[in-house]
Enzyme design. Structure first.
Site, PDB file in Angstrom:
ATOM      1  N   ARG A  88     -45.298  35.909 -39.422  1.00 33.11           N
ATOM      2  CA  ARG A  88     -46.214  35.022 -40.136  1.00 33.11           C
ATOM      3  C   ARG A  88     -46.426  35.497 -41.575  1.00 33.11           C
ATOM      4  O   ARG A  88     -46.599  34.678 -42.485  1.00 33.11           O
ATOM      5  CB  ARG A  88     -47.541  34.922 -39.372  1.00 33.11           C
ATOM      6  CG  ARG A  88     -47.390  34.131 -38.051  1.00 33.11           C
ATOM      7  CD  ARG A  88     -48.496  34.457 -37.041  1.00 33.11           C
ATOM      8  NE  ARG A  88     -48.464  33.620 -35.849  1.00 33.11           N
ATOM      9  CZ  ARG A  88     -47.665  33.815 -34.804  1.00 33.11           C
ATOM     10  NH1 ARG A  88     -46.803  34.818 -34.816  1.00 33.11           N
ATOM     11  NH2 ARG A  88     -47.716  33.016 -33.757  1.00 33.11           N
ATOM     12  N   LYS A 122     -44.939  42.418 -34.343  1.00 31.53           N
ATOM     13  CA  LYS A 122     -43.880  41.428 -34.598  1.00 31.53           C
ATOM     14  C   LYS A 122     -44.471  40.060 -34.944  1.00 31.53           C
ATOM     15  O   LYS A 122     -44.036  39.402 -35.885  1.00 31.53           O
ATOM     16  CB  LYS A 122     -42.973  41.321 -33.370  1.00 31.53           C
ATOM     17  CG  LYS A 122     -41.728  40.481 -33.643  1.00 31.53           C
ATOM     18  CD  LYS A 122     -40.952  40.116 -32.382  1.00 31.53           C
ATOM     19  CE  LYS A 122     -40.184  41.273 -31.830  1.00 31.53           C
ATOM     20  NZ  LYS A 122     -39.247  40.845 -30.755  1.00 31.53           N
ATOM     21  N   ARG A 126     -38.751  46.325 -22.167  1.00 32.79           N
ATOM     22  CA  ARG A 126     -40.055  46.802 -21.669  1.00 32.79           C
ATOM     23  C   ARG A 126     -39.928  47.510 -20.329  1.00 32.79           C
ATOM     24  O   ARG A 126     -40.673  48.441 -20.032  1.00 32.79           O
ATOM     25  CB  ARG A 126     -41.054  45.646 -21.584  1.00 32.79           C
ATOM     26  CG  ARG A 126     -41.362  45.081 -22.959  1.00 32.79           C
ATOM     27  CD  ARG A 126     -42.658  44.316 -23.029  1.00 32.79           C
ATOM     28  NE  ARG A 126     -42.691  43.504 -24.231  1.00 32.79           N
ATOM     29  CZ  ARG A 126     -42.955  43.968 -25.450  1.00 32.79           C
ATOM     30  NH1 ARG A 126     -43.208  45.251 -25.634  1.00 32.79           N
ATOM     31  NH2 ARG A 126     -42.957  43.167 -26.494  1.00 32.79           N
ATOM     32  N   ARG A 129     -32.902  28.436 -24.223  1.00 35.16           N
ATOM     33  CA  ARG A 129     -34.346  28.235 -24.129  1.00 35.16           C
ATOM     34  C   ARG A 129     -34.725  26.857 -24.676  1.00 35.16           C
ATOM     35  O   ARG A 129     -34.382  26.512 -25.799  1.00 35.16           O
ATOM     36  CB  ARG A 129     -35.077  29.349 -24.878  1.00 35.16           C
ATOM     37  CG  ARG A 129     -34.870  30.685 -24.164  1.00 35.16           C
ATOM     38  CD  ARG A 129     -35.228  31.890 -25.004  1.00 35.16           C
ATOM     39  NE  ARG A 129     -36.666  32.030 -25.180  1.00 35.16           N
ATOM     40  CZ  ARG A 129     -37.216  33.037 -25.847  1.00 35.16           C
ATOM     41  NH1 ARG A 129     -36.466  33.978 -26.382  1.00 35.16           N
ATOM     42  NH2 ARG A 129     -38.522  33.112 -25.974  1.00 35.16           N
ATOM     43  N   ASP A 166     -47.343  41.124 -22.031  1.00 39.09           N
ATOM     44  CA  ASP A 166     -46.181  42.000 -22.233  1.00 39.09           C
ATOM     45  C   ASP A 166     -46.449  43.444 -21.816  1.00 39.09           C
ATOM     46  O   ASP A 166     -45.531  44.256 -21.773  1.00 39.09           O
ATOM     47  CB  ASP A 166     -45.753  41.982 -23.704  1.00 39.09           C
ATOM     48  CG  ASP A 166     -45.036  40.681 -24.064  1.00 39.09           C
ATOM     49  OD1 ASP A 166     -44.403  40.100 -23.171  1.00 39.09           O
ATOM     50  OD2 ASP A 166     -45.120  40.258 -25.228  1.00 39.09           O
TER      51      ASP A 166
END
Length: 443
Positions: free
Chosen positions: A27, A22, A398, A123, A321
């Site tokens: 990018r 990801k 996750r 956030r 992660d």
């Protein structure tokens, strides 16, 4: 809710290819949109977050087109030539898109409004607003530095030397991207190394980037402004965070022997492979190569007798992660695994320390929860008992995928309360697991 019980399985065999990384996908779209000419990208992760980045670059003048599965063609406008978007840039749930695009726009003479979903709007963006304001951008944010916000870029922006107060690849990348269209040299000082995909890809596109490492490990990263980016052909490596679940599954399900193809092994991201090997995991790199400045290999994983270890807290940033998946491996190892320095896991999509502790205990694992980690006493390879009711995943993909893997190495299976979050980050996960499972285990 979409509950599902993940049942024990026979050995996992075969070859799979996990979705593209990801961080690199975001990018690749952004830098292709700033290069003059056509770039081609394959293996792009086509999740909602990356599509938000693609839509934003399209809104600012780049031609961004999907040409096939994971295949995209981007005609860029050139550094300095972004157009003012006519409507607000809708970021969905993507913090990466928001922070990196704020950086890009900060040194262009345009104004953009950023909006996001309810979760992203909670956030704070202050960590990015601070350095971009020093460069001359004007930001009007909602209370607490949150979305929606309006950013007015500066032309010319002012080059700065900025020391990151908190380790953050997103803040670092935002400042470097702002530096692309800023006269002179823009510098970021990074006391703790974070993932370096931006530096690698900026170099690959032809920007002048220098990275100096001081004796104490501090990294000083500089980009020279008014860069002319050249179009590239990019193959996005497989996401190591997605590969993690299959690496652990292959190690803990008896008789397994599988290959996960095209996995990115960037050293700032590959801590899990190092830790699993230290526990005795058989993970071999096949056909190691470099793709677009990123190290990549096919990983062959075989069932292994794992041993508990004390995980070096310094490795945490390179596998933050992947800890939920590691906790599952630790629950099936011989002896005790100790993890510390994981405060950041308490502020992810869920409090991953407490949620994983509760879930693993419900499946029969023995562990203690610390303030900043878990101490897990392994089963020495014996299958976990399994769960009676459904475990709460708190809408965290996750957690759901880690506990699915725990179910494969259990006696009665593990029930996950909701599999929908898996679909947002890794839609093919359940299909791939089913594809690798050979036959029902002998009872």
């Amino acid at each position: 809710m979409h509950p599902r019980r993940f049942l024990p399985t026979g050995p996992l065999r075969g070859r799979i290819r996990v979705p593209g990384d990801k961080s690199i996908s975001h990018r690749a779209i952004m830098l292709s949109a700033l290069a003059v000419g056509e770039s081609r990208i394959s293996g792009l992760l086509e999740g909602e977050d990356v599509l938000a980045t693609a839509a934003a670059m399209r809104a600012m003048g780049a031609q961004v087109e999907r040409t096939g599965e994971g295949a995209w063609a981007v005609h860029g406008v050139g550094v300095g030539s972004l157009l003012q978007p006519e409507q607000a840039l809708e970021m969905g749930n993507s913090g990466t898109s928001t922070r990196l695009l704020m950086g890009l726009i900060a040194s262009h003479p345009i104004q953009a409004t950023f909006t996001g979903d309810a979760s992203l709007s909670k956030r704070p963006m202050g960590r990015v607003i601070e350095p971009l304001s020093q460069m001359g951008a004007e930001v009007n944010a909602s209370t607490g530095g949150k979305l929606p916000l309006i950013l007015r870029g500066a032309a010319p922006a002012v080059p700065i030397s900025y020391r990151l107060p908190v380790a953050s690849a997103q803040v670092k990348s935002a400042v470097l991207l702002a530096g692309l269209n800023t006269p002179g040299v823009t510098t970021v000082i990074e006391p703790v190394p974070t993932r370096d995909h931006s530096e690698r890809m900026l170099r690959g596109f032809g920007a002048e980037v220098s990275v100096d490492i001081e004796p104490d490990g501090t990294r000083v990263i500089s980009v020279t402004g008014h860069a002319e980016l050249r179009p590239q052909v990019i193959e996005v490596p497989g996401d190591p965070s997605s590969a993690a679940f299959f690496l652990v599954a292959g190690l803990v399900v008896p008789g397994s022997d599988l290959v996960v193809e095209n996995v990115g092994l960037n050293p700032t991201r590959a801590g899990l492979v190092e830790v699993l090997r230290a526990m005795g995991g058989s993970i071999d790199e096949v056909a190691r190569r470099e793709v677009g400045g990123e190290p990549v290999a096919d990983l062959r994983v075989r069932h292994s007798a794992l041993s508990g270890i004390e995980v070096d807290p310094a490795l945490a940033p390179s596998m933050i992660d992947e800890f939920p998946a590691l906790f599952v491996a630790a629950a099936l190892a011989q002896g005790t695994t100790i993890t510390t320095g994981l405060d950041e896991l308490r502020v992810k999509e869920s409090d991953r320390l407490s949620v994983m502790a509760t879930a693993l205990q419900a499946a029969g694992a023995r562990l203690e929860e610390l303030e900043d980690g878990l101490v897990i006493h392994g089963s020495a390879g014996e299958p976990l008992r399994g769960t009676q009711g459904a475990i709460a995943t708190h809408l965290d993909h996750r957690i759901a995928m880690s506990m699915a893997v725990a179910g494969l190495a259990s006696r009665t299976g593990v029930e996950v309360d909701d599999t929908r979050p898996i679909a947002t980050s890794f839609p093919a996960f359940e299909t791939m697991l089913a594809q690798l499972a050979t036959e029902e285990p002998a009872v």
